[in-house]
Design an enzyme around this catalytic site. Structure first.
Site, PDB file in Angstrom:
ATOM      1  N   GLY A  14       0.785  -1.237   0.000  1.00 39.51           N
ATOM      2  CA  GLY A  14       0.000   0.000   0.000  1.00 39.51           C
ATOM      3  C   GLY A  14       0.813   1.281   0.000  1.00 39.51           C
ATOM      4  O   GLY A  14       0.335   2.319   0.462  1.00 39.51           O
ATOM      5  N   THR A  15       2.027   1.239  -0.562  1.00 37.99           N
ATOM      6  CA  THR A  15       2.802   2.489  -0.613  1.00 37.99           C
ATOM      7  C   THR A  15       2.156   3.489  -1.578  1.00 37.99           C
ATOM      8  O   THR A  15       2.231   4.702  -1.352  1.00 37.99           O
ATOM      9  CB  THR A  15       4.280   2.247  -1.001  1.00 37.99           C
ATOM     10  OG1 THR A  15       4.324   1.664  -2.308  1.00 37.99           O
ATOM     11  CG2 THR A  15       4.982   1.354  -0.010  1.00 37.99           C
ATOM     12  N   ASN A  16       1.525   2.996  -2.626  1.00 40.04           N
ATOM     13  CA  ASN A  16       0.815   3.919  -3.532  1.00 40.04           C
ATOM     14  C   ASN A  16      -0.417   4.494  -2.849  1.00 40.04           C
ATOM     15  O   ASN A  16      -0.714   5.675  -2.995  1.00 40.04           O
ATOM     16  CB  ASN A  16       0.456   3.222  -4.846  1.00 40.04           C
ATOM     17  CG  ASN A  16       1.642   3.175  -5.787  1.00 40.04           C
ATOM     18  OD1 ASN A  16       1.999   4.179  -6.407  1.00 40.04           O
ATOM     19  ND2 ASN A  16       2.286   2.019  -5.865  1.00 40.04           N
ATOM     20  N   MET A  92      -4.344  -7.303  -6.844  1.00 42.13           N
ATOM     21  CA  MET A  92      -3.827  -8.422  -7.619  1.00 42.13           C
ATOM     22  C   MET A  92      -4.898  -9.284  -8.301  1.00 42.13           C
ATOM     23  O   MET A  92      -4.597 -10.336  -8.843  1.00 42.13           O
ATOM     24  CB  MET A  92      -2.937  -9.320  -6.724  1.00 42.13           C
ATOM     25  CG  MET A  92      -1.723  -8.600  -6.168  1.00 42.13           C
ATOM     26  SD  MET A  92      -0.770  -7.740  -7.444  1.00 42.13           S
ATOM     27  CE  MET A  92       0.154  -9.121  -8.103  1.00 42.13           C
ATOM     28  N   ARG A  93      -6.149  -8.819  -8.280  1.00 44.17           N
ATOM     29  CA  ARG A  93      -7.199  -9.589  -8.956  1.00 44.17           C
ATOM     30  C   ARG A  93      -7.565  -8.942 -10.286  1.00 44.17           C
ATOM     31  O   ARG A  93      -7.560  -7.718 -10.410  1.00 44.17           O
ATOM     32  CB  ARG A  93      -8.467  -9.624  -8.089  1.00 44.17           C
ATOM     33  CG  ARG A  93      -8.441 -10.666  -7.028  1.00 44.17           C
ATOM     34  CD  ARG A  93      -9.682 -10.534  -6.183  1.00 44.17           C
ATOM     35  NE  ARG A  93     -10.916 -10.920  -6.861  1.00 44.17           N
ATOM     36  CZ  ARG A  93     -11.305 -12.165  -7.046  1.00 44.17           C
ATOM     37  NH1 ARG A  93     -10.555 -13.156  -6.628  1.00 44.17           N
ATOM     38  NH2 ARG A  93     -12.447 -12.433  -7.640  1.00 44.17           N
ATOM     39  N   LEU A  95     -10.309  -7.831 -12.864  1.00 46.10           N
ATOM     40  CA  LEU A  95     -11.721  -7.455 -12.736  1.00 46.10           C
ATOM     41  C   LEU A  95     -12.536  -8.081 -13.872  1.00 46.10           C
ATOM     42  O   LEU A  95     -12.058  -8.172 -15.006  1.00 46.10           O
ATOM     43  CB  LEU A  95     -11.855  -5.935 -12.778  1.00 46.10           C
ATOM     44  CG  LEU A  95     -11.140  -5.196 -11.642  1.00 46.10           C
ATOM     45  CD1 LEU A  95     -11.119  -3.694 -11.908  1.00 46.10           C
ATOM     46  CD2 LEU A  95     -11.803  -5.493 -10.301  1.00 46.10           C
ATOM     47  N   ASN A 109      -5.254   2.168 -13.278  1.00 46.37           N
ATOM     48  CA  ASN A 109      -4.271   1.224 -12.738  1.00 46.37           C
ATOM     49  C   ASN A 109      -2.875   1.810 -12.924  1.00 46.37           C
ATOM     50  O   ASN A 109      -2.645   2.600 -13.832  1.00 46.37           O
ATOM     51  CB  ASN A 109      -4.365  -0.119 -13.469  1.00 46.37           C
ATOM     52  CG  ASN A 109      -3.413  -1.144 -12.875  1.00 46.37           C
ATOM     53  OD1 ASN A 109      -3.280  -1.242 -11.643  1.00 46.37           O
ATOM     54  ND2 ASN A 109      -2.722  -1.898 -13.712  1.00 46.37           N
ATOM     55  N   HIS A 111       1.128   0.611 -13.421  1.00 50.87           N
ATOM     56  CA  HIS A 111       1.925  -0.569 -13.774  1.00 50.87           C
ATOM     57  C   HIS A 111       3.404  -0.187 -13.780  1.00 50.87           C
ATOM     58  O   HIS A 111       3.781   0.817 -14.383  1.00 50.87           O
ATOM     59  CB  HIS A 111       1.495  -1.090 -15.150  1.00 50.87           C
ATOM     60  CG  HIS A 111       2.211  -2.339 -15.524  1.00 50.87           C
ATOM     61  ND1 HIS A 111       1.907  -3.564 -14.956  1.00 50.87           N
ATOM     62  CD2 HIS A 111       3.267  -2.554 -16.356  1.00 50.87           C
ATOM     63  CE1 HIS A 111       2.731  -4.483 -15.449  1.00 50.87           C
ATOM     64  NE2 HIS A 111       3.554  -3.901 -16.290  1.00 50.87           N
TER      65      HIS A 111
HETATM   66  C1  GRF Z   1       3.262  -1.191  -7.571  1.00 47.55           C
HETATM   67  O1  GRF Z   1       4.560  -1.410  -8.049  1.00 47.55           O
HETATM   68  C2  GRF Z   1       2.296  -1.063  -8.700  1.00 47.55           C
HETATM   69  O2  GRF Z   1       2.859  -0.547  -9.864  1.00 47.55           O
HETATM   70  C3  GRF Z   1       1.866  -2.486  -8.959  1.00 47.55           C
HETATM   71  O3  GRF Z   1       1.829  -3.081  -7.670  1.00 47.55           O
HETATM   72  C4  GRF Z   1       2.735  -2.405  -6.797  1.00 47.55           C
HETATM   73  C5  GRF Z   1       1.966  -2.030  -5.583  1.00 47.55           C
HETATM   74  O4  GRF Z   1       2.772  -1.556  -4.550  1.00 47.55           O
HETATM   75  N1  GRF Z   1       0.617  -2.519  -9.660  1.00 47.55           N
HETATM   76  P1  GRF Z   1       2.138  -0.920  -3.237  1.00 47.55           P
HETATM   77  O5  GRF Z   1       1.207  -1.952  -2.624  1.00 47.55           O
HETATM   78  O6  GRF Z   1       1.391   0.324  -3.645  1.00 47.55           O
HETATM   79  O7  GRF Z   1       3.293  -0.608  -2.343  1.00 47.55           O
END
Ligand code: GRF
Length: 208
Positions: A14-16, A92-93, A95, A109, A111
């Site tokens: 969940g860093t994003n 990770m699912r 849709l 999303n 990537h």
């Molecule tokens: C990120 O690298 C994103 O690009 C990919 O999954 C990772 C998620 O990282 N889709 P976080 O859970 O947000 O740290």
């Protein structure tokens, strides 16, 4: 204009999500995070959300007979919260097509590669092992195919001879955390239009 409402979907660290929450707190992103949705009970992202006082929803895929049923349950919660935009952040699912249709062009999303190069779950590792000199980050709309929808923004990241998998990962995440809130802001501002696969500023002369 009323504040737009977003839901962030997570499965892991969940860093994003954290970067998006920080942007909201800073006032750089004017939106309300109504809900954080996870398919993993122990995702650290859920802890981050709770710590920030944001509602969370964990639905266990094992409790549903198939993907469609799972997605329908998630949709019911989103509708109840009047969510305008869905932000996938390490979810990770895949849709279901009916879910994508319900939120057509309203699911983003991120990537960790320059799509269409290196789609899939191990994009950073795949690009590093391939030996590319440049990889990067892509933010795109989600369509019915995996890692495929129209591209909103891409930023390159150089791979140096001195880089390791870990250092490359760090550089990519740093870019992600900066550009994802910016891309969300752009989409919420309504300043983008779609022409085929091209995402253009609404002021673009080609829009008709
Ligand atoms: C990120 O690298 C994103 O690009 C990919 O999954 C990772 C998620 O990282 N889709 P976080 O859970 O947000 O740290």
């Amino acid at each position: 204009m009323p504040m737009k409402t977003i839901a962030v979907f997570v499965s892991g660290n969940g860093t994003n999500l954290q970067a998006i929450m920080n942007a909201v707190v800073r006032g750089a992103l004017k939106a309300r995070i109504a809900l954080v949705v996870s398919d993993k009970k122990d995702a650290f992202a859920l802890k981050r959300a709770r710590r920030a006082g944001i509602s969370t929803l964990f639905l266990d895929p094992k409790d549903y007979r198939d993907r469609r049923a799972y997605d329908a349950a998630v949709l019911r919660h989103l509708k109840a919260q009047e969510v305008d935009l869905i932000v996938l952040a390490g979810f990770m699912r895949i849709l279901s097509p009916s879910f994508v249709r319900a939120y057509r062009n309203r699911i983003l999303n991120i990537h960790p590669a320059l799509l269409p190069a290196f789609p899939g779950e191990r994009a950073i590792k795949d690009a590093f092992r391939y030996g590319v000199g440049v990889t990067g980050v892509t933010v795109h709309f989600v369509d019915e195919e995996v890692d495929h929808g129209p591209i909103i923004v891409q930023e390159p990241v150089r791979v140096l001879a001195t880089d390791t998998m870990e250092s490359l990962e760090k550089k990519i995440h740093k870019v992600e955390h900066r550009i994802y809130p910016e891309a969300i802001k752009k989409v919420l501002s309504g300043g983008l239009i779609l022409k085929g696969r091209r995402v253009l500023p609404a002021s673009h002369p080609e829009k008709t």
